[in-house]
Each structure stands twice: as structure tokens, then as C-alpha cells.
Design an enzyme around this catalytic site. Structure first.
Site, short mmCIF file in Angstrom:
data_model
loop_
_atom_site.label_atom_id
_atom_site.label_comp_id
_atom_site.label_asym_id
_atom_site.label_seq_id
_atom_site.Cartn_x
_atom_site.Cartn_y
_atom_site.Cartn_z
N TRP A 104 0.83 -1.21 0.00
CA TRP A 104 0.00 0.00 0.00
C TRP A 104 0.86 1.25 0.00
O TRP A 104 0.52 2.24 -0.66
CB TRP A 104 -1.00 -0.03 1.16
N ASP A 174 -1.35 6.96 5.70
CA ASP A 174 -2.41 6.00 5.40
C ASP A 174 -2.62 5.16 6.66
O ASP A 174 -1.75 4.40 7.06
CB ASP A 174 -1.95 5.12 4.22
N LYS A 198 -12.01 -1.71 7.51
CA LYS A 198 -11.32 -2.66 8.40
C LYS A 198 -11.79 -2.47 9.84
O LYS A 198 -12.35 -3.37 10.43
CB LYS A 198 -9.82 -2.50 8.28
C1 LIG Z 1 -3.03 -0.01 4.58
C2 LIG Z 1 -3.92 -0.02 3.38
N1 LIG Z 1 -3.91 1.02 2.55
C3 LIG Z 1 -4.67 1.05 1.45
C4 LIG Z 1 -5.49 0.00 1.12
C5 LIG Z 1 -6.33 0.08 -0.12
O1 LIG Z 1 -7.61 0.38 0.29
P1 LIG Z 1 -8.84 0.48 -0.71
O2 LIG Z 1 -9.15 -0.89 -1.12
O3 LIG Z 1 -9.89 1.11 0.17
O4 LIG Z 1 -8.44 1.36 -1.84
C6 LIG Z 1 -5.55 -1.11 1.95
C7 LIG Z 1 -6.43 -2.24 1.61
O5 LIG Z 1 -6.40 -3.30 2.15
C8 LIG Z 1 -4.72 -1.12 3.10
O6 LIG Z 1 -4.73 -2.18 3.91
#
Ligand SMILES: Cc1ncc(COP(=O)(O)O)c(C=O)c1O
Length: 365
Positions: A104, A174, A198
């Protein structure tokens, strides 16, 4: 309604508190005495307005958000926010610094590289398979960077920062997978975001906490749907917002405040749950191997581990299923196992899982 629920360790979307699910079931039929369900009322109705304002107020109370920040909801999830950060805040010639701690964090870098700024990766864990986080004291944060970006909890790799750097440049984070799981000092950050699927609710929306002075940097030419300034100006309802998701997040905040008693308590419970599993690993004579190599970097939310062979991993996953444990398979990009012990995952589920792991190790050593 009466079917027993299993022990849910999915990484997201993930388990929600029982009281939240029950309230939502009622609200599907009759929301706030309106005579219509929550999926059927206008986002401009007073009843929803109360939800939106209540939800924002609770987010601000839980994180102790200072006056000069605003809370907004943006559809599209955390990945959408990564793209928007690049468009809103990284301009031609800007220096933007990133820490690459896995999938991510890497995605945020990829999005930033679409801008005309100079993207600098301060540290990457790629060569060590993202098994640990950087030593923050060794990183060269530039005071004149337009932003420094990191990912608080790496859902796939199972690392989580025990603390955050203090940077002069605006710090962007994030927090998707450890959102509202522990107290933080919002003032350390300029921009916090996370998909809510989550710890807080269903998929489809990101909650962002934006320091308002940053909004002056949003370019005029940007489409309004992609402009953080517009989301703040229009109180997240420039277009139809994800009404149900915001409603659910509000219920999760109520649960955090009223049933859990706030983030200090939540953090304590989360430490206890994660501790149950890490103790099993540490006392298993290497039968279970946590994938994270530095103890201080172990996540309290996503507990990733391997067994001595892939055959045993297949076997344990099959057995776990028959014992009612859901979602223990590691992310498809890394394999192994992962137990996600988010806020709403009951301590009892984790206790039963740890007993199961001990028994499995004894029988298969
Ligand atoms: C830490 C983190 N950032 C970003 C994301 C991506 O999120 P999204 O699917 O809402 O775009 C995730 C998805 O699991 C994640 O765990």
C-alpha cells in the site's frame, strides 16, 4: 439472525461489533423513526444530517482533533485518496518523500509518480521482503518537502509503526488498517486517511482528517469531484455520499465511545489480543514463525506468520475452517497465514484461535 457467527479474522472488509450489526438491521427497516430504512432516505434529510454531524463529532472526540483540521468522507477508498493526494498536493518541481513499507505504501508512491513532482523514496524495505520498518532516526526528512508519506500499518506484511516521526514538512499517513485502534497525536500529521472497511464499517469510503491550511495548495483546475477543498467546502455532500457507510462508521464510533470507553481502552484490548497470538509463536520453538523480524514492529492488527512447510500451512487452514475460524489465509501476494484482529474481533475468538494453534503445533511437530 440466530445463525451462530464464526470467528472472523478477515483482513477487510472485516468483523464489525455485534451491537453495530444489530442496530443496522433495525435501521434497514426504520431509520431514526423516519418510517423509511437507512438505505431509503435522502442524504439531504435532517435525519441523515444528524448522522453525518454526529459521526464527524465522534471522530474528532476520539482522536482529539484540533480546530484547524476537518473530517471528510470520500468515496473510492484509500487508493482513491492516494491518487487524489498526488493531484491535489504534489505540483511541478515539488519534492515529495515516501517510505516504502510494502504494497500500500508502494501504491501511494506509484500514484505520486504520476504527478510532476520529484518523488523521493527515503527508505524501502523491498530488499528485505518488507520484514521490518525503518529506523526513523536515520531518515533524512527534508524540511522543504511538500509532503512526507507513510503507511501506519502494513496490512499484508504485518508491520506497524509503534510511533511516528516528527517532520517539519506536512506528514501524510495512510491509517487504513489501524484506524481508531489506538490514540494518536493528530498534530503530528497534516493529513490522515484510511479506507473504513477494516476497523470502522463497510467498504466504499475513506475518512480523511485534513489540516485546513493545506487546502490552499489544491489547484483550481482540478475536477471538483477530485478536489479535497470541495469536499471540505461542501461538508462531504457535494454529490450523494455513501450514506449507509457513514451511518455504520457512526455506529462504530458510538461503540468505541460508549461500550469500549475510548481509544486508550481499545488499544489495551488490541495489545492483549495480539499478545495472545505472538506469545504462542514465541513459545512454539519456531513451529510458528512471525514474518516480522523486529518485535517492536509487529502489528497489533494483522498478525502474519508461517509454518515449517507449505503443506502444513494448507493443512492448518483446512482444519481452522472446520473449527469456525474464517479468513486466516495470508494475502495472495505473500502466502502464509494472517490473523486480522481488528477492534471488533472479540478477545474470545483470539483466545480460541491461540488454543487451536497450540494444539495444532503439538499434533504436527
Ligand atoms: C493499509 C492499506 N492502505 C490502502 C489499502 C487500499 O484500500 P482500498 O481498497 O480502500 O483502496 C488497503 C487495503 O487493504 C490497506 O490495507
Amino acid at each position: 439472525m440466530d445463525t451462530p457467527r464464526k470467528h472472523n479474522f478477515f483482513a477487510g472488509p472485516a468483523v464489525l461489533p455485534v451491537s453495530v450489526i444489530k442496530k443496522a438491521q433495525e435501521a434497514l427497516w426504520n431509520f431514526a423513526g423516519t418510517g423509511a430504512g437507512i438505505l431509503e432516505v435522502s442524504h439531504r434529510d435532517k435525519a441523515f444530517d444528524a448522522v453525518l454531524e454526529g459521526c464527524k463529532a465522534r471522530a474528532k472526540r476520539l482522536y482529539n482533533v484540533p480546530e484547524d483540521y476537518e473530517v471528510i468522507f470520500v468515496q473510492g477508498g484509500a487508493s482513491m485518496i492516494m491518487a487524489m493526494i498526488s493531484m491535489n498536493f504534489i505540483h511541478e518541481g515539488d519534492k515529495a518523500q515516501f517510505i516504502d513499507t510494502g504494497t500500500w505504501a508502494s501504491r501511494a508512491i506509484k500514484e505520486a509518480k504520476r504527478s510532476k513532482g520529484n518523488v523521493e523514496v527515503l527508505w524501502s524495505g523491498k530488499d528485505i521482503n518488507y520484514t521490518q520498518l525503518p529506523d526513523l532516526s536515520t531518515l533524512k526528512f527534508a524540511d522543504d518537502a511538500c509532503l512526507v508519506h507513510l503507511c501506519a500499518n502494513n496490512t499484508i506484511r504485518g508491520t506497524e509503526y509503534p510511533e511516528f516521526p516528527k517532520t517539519k514538512a506536512p506528514l501524510f499517513c495512510d491509517m487504513s488498517s489501524d484506524y481508531f485502534s489506538r490514540p494518536i497525536n493528530v498534530k503530528d500529521f497534516a493529513f490522515i486517511y484510511g479506507g473504513v472497511q477494516k476497523n470502522l464499517g463497510p467498504a466504499g469510503c475513506a475518512l480523511c482528517i485534513v489540516r485546513k491550511d493545506l487546502l490552499a495548495r489544491v489547484p483550481e483546475h482540478l475536477s471538483e469531484m477530485l478536489s479535497f477543498r470541495k469536499y471540505v467546502e461542501e461538508n462531504s455532500i457535494y454529490n450523494t455520499p455513501p450514506v449507509f457507510v457513514i451511518y455504520m462508521v457512526d455506529l462504530a464510533f458510538q461503540w468505541l465511545e460508549e461500550e469500549i470507553g475510548g481509544l486508550e481502552n481499545m488499544h489495551k484490548i488490541n495489545k492483549e489480543k495480539a499478545g495472545l497470538l505472538y506469545d504462542v509463536f514465541d513459545n512454539s520453538a519456531s513451529f510458528y514463525r512471525p514474518t516480522v523480524t523486529v518485535k517492536e514492529h509487529r502489528s497489533l492488527m494483522n498478525i502474519t506468520f508461517r509454518l515449517p512447510s507449505e503443506e502444513l500451512e494448507t493443512k492448518i487452514l483446512a482444519e481452522a475452517k472446520t473449527h469456525g475460524f474464517l479468513g486466516l489465509k495470508g494475502h495472495r501476494s505473500v502466502g502464509g497465514l494472517r490473523a486480522s484482529t481488528y477492534n471488533a474481533c472479540p478477545t474470545e475468538s483470539v483466545r480460541l484461535l491461540s488454543d487451536f494453534l497450540v494444539k495444532f503445533a503439538k499434533e504436527n511437530r
